[in-house]
Design a protein around this motif. Structure first.
Motif, mmCIF file in Angstrom:
data_model
loop_
_atom_site.group_PDB
_atom_site.id
_atom_site.type_symbol
_atom_site.label_atom_id
_atom_site.label_comp_id
_atom_site.label_asym_id
_atom_site.label_seq_id
_atom_site.Cartn_x
_atom_site.Cartn_y
_atom_site.Cartn_z
ATOM 1 N N ALA B 97 0.832 -1.205 0.000
ATOM 2 C CA ALA B 97 0.000 0.000 0.000
ATOM 3 C C ALA B 97 0.864 1.252 0.000
ATOM 4 C CB ALA B 97 -0.926 -0.005 1.211
ATOM 5 N N VAL B 98 1.895 1.253 0.839
ATOM 6 C CA VAL B 98 2.758 2.436 0.895
ATOM 7 C C VAL B 98 3.503 2.620 -0.423
ATOM 8 C CG1 VAL B 98 4.748 3.450 2.038
ATOM 9 C CG2 VAL B 98 2.993 2.347 3.388
ATOM 10 N N ALA B 99 4.017 1.500 -0.976
ATOM 11 C CA ALA B 99 4.751 1.602 -2.237
ATOM 12 C C ALA B 99 3.843 2.107 -3.349
ATOM 13 C CB ALA B 99 5.346 0.246 -2.613
ATOM 14 N N GLY B 100 2.637 1.558 -3.421
ATOM 15 C CA GLY B 100 1.728 1.955 -4.479
ATOM 16 C C GLY B 100 1.262 3.396 -4.316
ATOM 17 N N PHE B 101 1.040 3.807 -3.070
ATOM 18 C CA PHE B 101 0.487 5.143 -2.845
ATOM 19 C C PHE B 101 1.546 6.226 -2.982
ATOM 20 C CE2 PHE B 101 -1.770 8.367 -0.252
ATOM 21 C CZ PHE B 101 -2.915 8.407 -1.034
ATOM 22 N N ARG B 102 2.725 5.960 -2.460
ATOM 23 C CA ARG B 102 3.776 6.970 -2.526
ATOM 24 C C ARG B 102 4.445 7.019 -3.885
ATOM 25 N NH1 ARG B 102 7.817 7.201 2.471
ATOM 26 N NH2 ARG B 102 8.986 8.337 0.900
ATOM 27 N N GLY B 103 4.647 5.835 -4.477
ATOM 28 C CA GLY B 103 5.340 5.782 -5.760
ATOM 29 C C GLY B 103 6.790 6.207 -5.605
ATOM 30 N N GLY B 104 7.393 6.638 -6.697
ATOM 31 C CA GLY B 104 8.744 7.192 -6.648
ATOM 32 C C GLY B 104 9.812 6.167 -6.344
ATOM 33 N N ARG B 166 2.997 -7.189 -4.026
ATOM 34 C CA ARG B 166 2.828 -6.871 -5.431
ATOM 35 C C ARG B 166 1.339 -6.765 -5.795
ATOM 36 N NH1 ARG B 166 5.326 -10.402 -10.248
ATOM 37 N NH2 ARG B 166 7.245 -9.298 -9.859
ATOM 38 N N ILE B 167 0.548 -7.697 -5.260
ATOM 39 C CA ILE B 167 -0.901 -7.669 -5.546
ATOM 40 C C ILE B 167 -1.531 -6.397 -4.974
ATOM 41 C CG2 ILE B 167 -3.087 -8.788 -5.030
ATOM 42 C CD1 ILE B 167 -1.548 -11.454 -5.034
ATOM 43 N N VAL B 168 -1.206 -6.103 -3.711
ATOM 44 C CA VAL B 168 -1.807 -4.932 -3.056
ATOM 45 C C VAL B 168 -1.368 -3.654 -3.763
ATOM 46 C CG1 VAL B 168 -1.876 -3.603 -0.925
ATOM 47 C CG2 VAL B 168 -2.025 -6.067 -0.854
ATOM 48 N N ARG B 169 -0.118 -3.604 -4.160
ATOM 49 C CA ARG B 169 0.370 -2.421 -4.862
ATOM 50 C C ARG B 169 -0.415 -2.191 -6.153
ATOM 51 N NH1 ARG B 169 3.815 -2.157 -9.135
ATOM 52 N NH2 ARG B 169 4.781 -0.125 -9.510
ATOM 53 N N LEU B 200 -7.142 0.029 1.692
ATOM 54 C CA LEU B 200 -7.118 -1.373 2.105
ATOM 55 C C LEU B 200 -8.516 -1.995 2.157
ATOM 56 C CD1 LEU B 200 -4.168 -1.579 4.645
ATOM 57 C CD2 LEU B 200 -4.286 -2.336 2.275
ATOM 58 N N PRO B 201 -9.513 -1.306 2.735
ATOM 59 C CA PRO B 201 -10.849 -1.931 2.730
ATOM 60 C C PRO B 201 -11.359 -2.210 1.319
ATOM 61 C CG PRO B 201 -10.807 -0.118 4.263
ATOM 62 C CD PRO B 201 -9.513 -0.068 3.520
ATOM 63 N N ASN B 202 -11.007 -1.365 0.370
ATOM 64 C CA ASN B 202 -11.471 -1.596 -0.990
ATOM 65 C C ASN B 202 -10.665 -2.668 -1.709
ATOM 66 O OD1 ASN B 202 -13.769 0.047 -1.909
ATOM 67 N ND2 ASN B 202 -12.552 1.661 -0.960
ATOM 68 N N SER B 203 -9.544 -3.080 -1.115
ATOM 69 C CA SER B 203 -8.758 -4.144 -1.746
ATOM 70 C C SER B 203 -8.994 -5.473 -1.058
ATOM 71 C CB SER B 203 -7.269 -3.812 -1.669
ATOM 72 O OG SER B 203 -7.051 -2.462 -1.894
ATOM 73 N N ILE B 204 -10.049 -5.559 -0.258
ATOM 74 C CA ILE B 204 -10.183 -6.738 0.601
ATOM 75 C C ILE B 204 -10.284 -8.030 -0.210
ATOM 76 C CG2 ILE B 204 -12.701 -6.675 0.860
ATOM 77 C CD1 ILE B 204 -10.228 -7.298 3.675
ATOM 78 N N GLY B 205 -10.893 -7.953 -1.389
ATOM 79 C CA GLY B 205 -11.021 -9.153 -2.206
ATOM 80 C C GLY B 205 -9.678 -9.745 -2.574
ATOM 81 N N PRO B 206 -8.839 -8.979 -3.291
ATOM 82 C CA PRO B 206 -7.513 -9.507 -3.635
ATOM 83 C C PRO B 206 -6.694 -9.892 -2.410
ATOM 84 C CG PRO B 206 -7.959 -7.523 -4.873
ATOM 85 C CD PRO B 206 -9.110 -7.706 -3.943
ATOM 86 N N ILE B 207 -6.880 -9.186 -1.294
ATOM 87 C CA ILE B 207 -6.101 -9.537 -0.102
ATOM 88 C C ILE B 207 -6.511 -10.908 0.422
ATOM 89 C CG2 ILE B 207 -5.661 -8.920 2.303
ATOM 90 C CD1 ILE B 207 -5.792 -6.007 1.464
ATOM 91 N N MET B 208 -7.825 -11.156 0.401
ATOM 92 C CA MET B 208 -8.286 -12.477 0.844
ATOM 93 C C MET B 208 -7.719 -13.576 -0.058
ATOM 94 S SD MET B 208 -10.213 -12.350 3.468
ATOM 95 C CE MET B 208 -11.161 -13.864 3.389
#
Lengths: 324, 293
Positions: B97-104, B166-169, B200-208
């Protein structure tokens, strides 16, 4: 394009150095090369030990030691193995050749079957064939290589000879003990079972990749265009469908090399096949630093190489990808 | 909605049932097992008895009941699988989540490292890192000795988080351009708040889905290590699925088929069931996946 490839390749070298440095540290800490040397050569003289330390770059701290190891490595002054003081390169070369033979055989068989059944599954999604292919793929993914090896050994090493009185597929080695020279039929017979084990994994993975990739392509607009041009169904599928669907599959294929090597390591050990897998586990068990480092360098280099191939082939195959 | 779709997946329903029974048998091991983990079924000669009424799945080299040992072994393996999957998913979610959100730069480095590790032969990496961690004295005070369960859980989590990250990102990258995230940012929400309450709540499917695959990964990782003799030693005759499968290797040549077959079968059934459930979860929680597709 050329500049992109060049820049990517240029990055690979520092990455290779960094990763081999980390591997060097991990092996030096984890296998304790000095203690293993003493274990294998309990009566080594003090000067022998000092020489072992210096040629392997084990004497000083990690940075200095790594560079002195690196210098010996690139100038091809490879230290000898700690057990029996054998030359490393001939042994590594043979192991790699054997592994490559098995790996290429298994990948060829696996990719051919996997892609074909993947295409069949995608033609009629939800149909009987699709369900069958999906099930096969799932079972394939869920059976780890050591389990399929054990089961195959159980069938062929024990029960086949009991029921039929002959050995169809031997379950260990490349040749029967005492065999001299080259014999293609014997080799194929020995390689059959390990090939099947590795190929099962490949089939499972590739049929799924191909299916989902082809499904995406089949739903795209240019497929409708091709159909409206009046091309034959087979031609549409091959020229427009499968060709485009292969693009992501090839990329994943190049990245999958690690998984195939991993499967090889396990399979080789169970079938007593003299490849890099056996080489690795026996060297690791002995803490044989001089045998391990060159193998690790080759593994890291091939992982990086295939990563590079994946990136570049993706860019070549799909001209829509922007390189910067 | 998602539940309905999951229930429409027949194979997954069957698998959930099988897995539930298995977990039940393992949790209730005092009632379901017939002998102790280290207990011989009868006085010698008792080794390598074929399956019979006395020992449903036969006995091993020193006369212990394979069926009971399988139940105890599965308990250890499931424990390892669940714990390391939860740790992997937790770490993977945070990093991804941090990697995907911050980028760079941070994102670049993390993803490069992940790529490299995912491409590396798993067993080689596992063994090398295992020995390295085992040699660090102060670390073994925290994560235990190389042969302890704690150590194996730590080791498998150490490699497990990358796939999840990788999936969460990917999910976060897709979500972060959406209007509701923009709205949250416009109303002054902090980065952590957005990650915690929106992304994170909106990614709950892939996280499961990632969680289920992590469990399988960890169980088979433990089995691989044990198979080659680098796994945990639960001690006092206790066992794990991997150790039982490892015994199978020796039993094959001598023709004691039950010792080879049953542990393998249990391991395959567990991973098959979890894989099917994971796949059904993916279909059920991913609205883009059409059942007809």
């Amino acid at each position: 394009m050329f500049r992109f490839a060049l820049r990517r390749s240029a990055w690979a070298i520092p990455t290779l150095l960094l990763v081999t440095f980390l591997v060097y540290i991990a092996l030096r800490m984890g296998t304790d090369p000095l203690a293993s040397y003493m274990r294998s050569n309990p009566r080594a003289t003090r000067s022998k030990i000092a020489q072992y330390k210096s040629v392997n770059g084990l004497g000083s701290n990690f940075v200095v030691g790594y560079f002195s190891w690196l210098k010996n490595f690139v100038t091809f002054h490879w230290p000898r193995s700690i057990k029996g003081s054998r030359e490393v390169w001939p042994e590594l070369k043979d192991a790699m050749a054997n592994s490559a033979r098995l790996g290429i055989a298994a990948t060829t068989v696996g990719v051919a079957i996997g892609l074909t059944i993947g295409i069949f599954a995608a033609l009629r999604p939800g149909g009987k064939r699709d369900v069958a292919v999906n099930t096969v793929a799932f079972v394939g993914i869920s059976i780890p290589p050591y389990i399929s090896s054990i089961l195959l050994q159980l069938v062929f090493a024990v029960y086949w000879s009991k029921w039929f009185g002959n050995t169809l597929f031997p379950t260990s080695g490349v040749y029967p003990p005492g065999q001299e020279g080259f014999d293609l039929l014997l080799m194929i017979k020995h390689m059959a079972l390990p090939t099947v084990v590795v190929a099962i994994q490949v089939i499972a993975v590739y049929s799924r990749y191909m299916r989902s990739s082809l499904l995406d392509v089949l739903n795209s607009d240019y497929m409708r265009t091709a159909r409206s041009k009046g091309l034959s169904e087979f031609r549409i599928l091959m020229r427009h469908g499968v060709r485009n669907a292969l693009i992501p599959v090839i990329t994943i294929a190049a990245l999958d090399i690690g998984a195939i090597v991993g499967g090889l390591i396990i399979t080789e050990n169970i079938f007593d096949y003299p490849g890099t897998g056996k080489y690795f586990l026996s060297a690791f068990g002995n803490g044989d630093f001089p045998l391990l480092m060159p193998l690790m360098v080759i593994i890291v280099a091939s992982v990086l190489l295939f990563n590079l191939i994946a990136d570049i082939s993706y860019a070549i195959l799909d001209p829509r990808i922007r390189l910067d | 909605m998602a539940w309905k779709r999951f229930a429409g997946h027949k194979a997954a329903l069957v698998c959930s049932g099988v897995l539930f029974l298995l977990v039940l048998a393992v949790v209730l091991s005092p009632f379901t097992s017939r002998y102790g983990v280290n207990e011989a079924v009868k006085a010698p000669p008792n080794s390598y008895l074929a399956p019979s009424k006395l020992a449903w799945l036969g006995t091993d080299d020193i006369g212990r009941d394979l069926y009971s040992r399988l139940i105890y072994g599965t308990r250890v393996s499931l424990l390892i699988g669940l714990f390391s999957a939860f740790i992997s998913v937790f770490v993977g979610c945070v990093v991804g989540a941090v990697a995907g959100f911050r980028g760079g730069r941070f994102d670049d480095v993390i993803m490069r490292v992940t790529d490299l590790f995912l491409a590396f032969p798993f067993l080689v990496a596992l063994l090398v890192v295992r020995n390295m961690f085992g040699s660090i004295k102060w670390l073994t005070y925290i994560i235990g000795d190389v042969s302890s369960l704690r150590f194996i859980i730590f080791l498998l989590s150490f490699f497990g988080w990358m796939g999840v990250a990788r999936i969460v990102r990917g999910q976060v990258l897709a979500l972060k351009e959406r209007e509701f995230i923009e709205a949250a940012r416009a109303s002054g929400a902090s980065r952590n708040y957005i990650i915690k309450h929106h992304l994170l709540p909106n990614s709950i499917g892939p996280i499961m889905v990632a969680l289920t695959f992590s469990v399988v990964g960890a169980i088979s990782g433990e089995a691989t290590l044990s198979f080659f003799g680098y796994g945990p030693q639960p001690g006092a005759g206790a066992t794990s699925l991997g150790l039982l499968v490892g015994q199978a290797k020796g039993a094959v040549q001598t023709g004691f088929w039950w010792i080879a077959l049953f542990p393998c079968l249990v391991l395959v059934i567990i991973s098959l069931c979890i894989n099917f459930i994971g796949d059904a979860l993916r279909d059920a929680t991913d609205p883009r996946m059409d059942a007809s597709k």
